[in-house]
Motif scaffolding. Sequence first.
Motif, short mmCIF file in Angstrom:
data_model
loop_
_atom_site.label_atom_id
_atom_site.label_comp_id
_atom_site.label_asym_id
_atom_site.label_seq_id
_atom_site.Cartn_x
_atom_site.Cartn_y
_atom_site.Cartn_z
N ARG A 42 4.81 -1.00 3.00
CA ARG A 42 4.60 0.35 2.48
C ARG A 42 5.93 0.87 1.94
NH1 ARG A 42 3.09 5.28 6.37
NH2 ARG A 42 5.29 5.01 6.81
N PRO A 43 6.24 0.63 0.68
CA PRO A 43 7.52 1.07 0.12
C PRO A 43 7.56 2.56 -0.12
CG PRO A 43 6.17 0.09 -1.58
CD PRO A 43 5.41 -0.08 -0.30
N ASP A 44 8.75 3.09 -0.22
CA ASP A 44 8.95 4.51 -0.48
C ASP A 44 8.91 4.76 -1.99
OD1 ASP A 44 9.44 7.17 -0.07
OD2 ASP A 44 11.62 6.95 0.13
N LEU A 45 7.75 4.49 -2.56
CA LEU A 45 7.54 4.64 -4.00
C LEU A 45 6.30 5.48 -4.25
CD1 LEU A 45 8.07 0.98 -5.31
CD2 LEU A 45 9.53 2.94 -5.84
N PRO A 46 6.31 6.29 -5.31
CA PRO A 46 5.08 6.98 -5.70
C PRO A 46 4.07 5.97 -6.22
CG PRO A 46 6.83 7.40 -7.28
CD PRO A 46 7.46 6.68 -6.15
N PRO A 47 2.80 6.36 -6.37
CA PRO A 47 1.74 5.39 -6.66
C PRO A 47 1.94 4.52 -7.89
CG PRO A 47 0.79 7.44 -5.90
CD PRO A 47 2.27 7.70 -6.06
N LEU A 48 2.41 5.08 -9.00
CA LEU A 48 2.59 4.26 -10.20
C LEU A 48 3.71 3.25 -10.01
CD1 LEU A 48 1.50 3.79 -13.05
CD2 LEU A 48 3.27 5.34 -13.90
N PRO A 52 -5.12 7.25 3.12
CA PRO A 52 -5.51 7.90 4.37
C PRO A 52 -5.00 7.13 5.59
CG PRO A 52 -7.37 7.80 2.85
CD PRO A 52 -6.28 6.97 2.24
N LYS A 53 -4.72 7.84 6.65
CA LYS A 53 -4.23 7.21 7.88
C LYS A 53 -5.23 6.18 8.40
CE LYS A 53 -0.30 9.34 8.28
NZ LYS A 53 0.97 8.56 8.16
N ALA A 54 -6.51 6.42 8.15
CA ALA A 54 -7.53 5.48 8.61
C ALA A 54 -7.38 4.12 7.93
CB ALA A 54 -8.92 6.05 8.34
N TYR A 74 0.83 -1.21 0.00
CA TYR A 74 0.00 0.00 0.00
C TYR A 74 0.87 1.25 0.00
CZ TYR A 74 0.86 0.32 5.07
OH TYR A 74 1.44 0.44 6.32
N SER A 75 0.27 2.34 -0.45
CA SER A 75 0.98 3.61 -0.64
C SER A 75 0.99 4.45 0.62
CB SER A 75 0.32 4.40 -1.78
OG SER A 75 0.84 5.70 -1.87
N ALA A 105 -5.30 6.63 -8.30
CA ALA A 105 -6.13 7.56 -7.55
C ALA A 105 -5.33 8.36 -6.53
CB ALA A 105 -7.26 6.79 -6.86
N GLU A 106 -4.23 7.77 -6.01
CA GLU A 106 -3.44 8.43 -4.98
C GLU A 106 -2.42 9.41 -5.54
OE1 GLU A 106 -3.46 5.13 -5.37
OE2 GLU A 106 -4.78 4.40 -3.77
#
Length: 297
Positions: free
Chosen positions: A73-79, A50-52, A45-46, A204-205
Motif C-alpha cells: 500500500r504505497p503512499d500514492l494517490p489513486p492515479l 474501504p477498511k473491509a 492497493y490504495s 474510482a477511489e
Amino acid sequence: MALPPGDDRTMPAAVLADLDSQPLEHSLAAFQVLLDQHGHVVVVYSAAVPKAVERRLHTVRSLLESDRIALFRPDLPPLGLAVLARQLRQLASCDLSPGVLGSAARLLTHYIHAGALLGSVARLDRLPVSLKSHAKSWVPGSQFGVLAHPQPQLVRMGPGVTLPGPEFATSMLVAKGQLQSDWVTATLAPSWKAQGLREAVLPAESQEWWGTGKLIEFASFLPDLSVLYQLVTSVRQNICHWCGIELIGDRCVFCSATSPATPATPASPTTNTASPATAPASAPSASPRYQHQLPAG
C-alpha cells in the motif's frame, strides 16, 4: 484501477473487485487461482480502499498461509498508484525474480510525481492543509494545485502558478473529474517538460482520496521499460534470511522479514528470457540514495 497496457509486452492486470462484499471462499479461490497460474502475487492497493477490503486481503493471506502473496500500500494517490501498478506489469515481462519485482515497487514509487488540481481542500485530510487554505476553499471559484508525492505541497491557483516537478524526463497522465480547467495540460505539463501527455479515466477511489469530486488528477512517471529495468537492476540484490527469496533492499515484501544487507548470488532466469535494451543517454540515473539499497518502510 488497471491502466491499459502501454505495449504488447505489458502483462495483464488481475483486478480483485468486490473483496469486501463477496463471500470469503470466493476471495480464497481467486487468490488460489492466481498462485497456481503465476506462483507469486503482488497486490498493490490504495489507502482509500474501504477498511473491509484491507482486512479481507490480510485474512486471505493468513488463511492461505502463503508467503507468496505480497501486500503493498504505497503512499500514492489513486492515479499514481495505477501508474505504479502498470510499471510493475511492464517489468513482469523481464528476467526479474518475484522478490525483486515485488521490492521494485518501493523503489519506483520515488520516481512518481502525483497530485491534483482541486476545487476545494475543505475535506482534504491526507495531506497537511493550513486553516487559511481551508478558509479560501469557501471562496467561489477557488482552485488549488496539490502535489501529494514525493513532497506534499499546496498552492492556490493564480497567473503563472505551478508546482515543483521531476528533474528527469517523464510522461504525464491526466484524469479529469468534475472540474473544468486547462491548467494541468497548458501550464503544469509544459513546466514539467512532460514528453508525453495522455488522458485516463478517473480512478474510482480518487474522490474519496482527495475529498472532492471537483478535481483533475495527474501523475508524472518514467514510461520506458528500459529505464525502469536499469533502475531496478542497479540496486544490490540480497537473499531473505527467512523465506530465501531474492530481493532488493532490507525488507522482504512477501514474508515482511528484515534481513542484513548481504550480496545475493545472481539467479538464472527460469521462465522469461526477454531483456530490455540499454537505457538511452537521457534516462535518469538512480540517485546515490537508491543505487545500492532501498530504504526501509
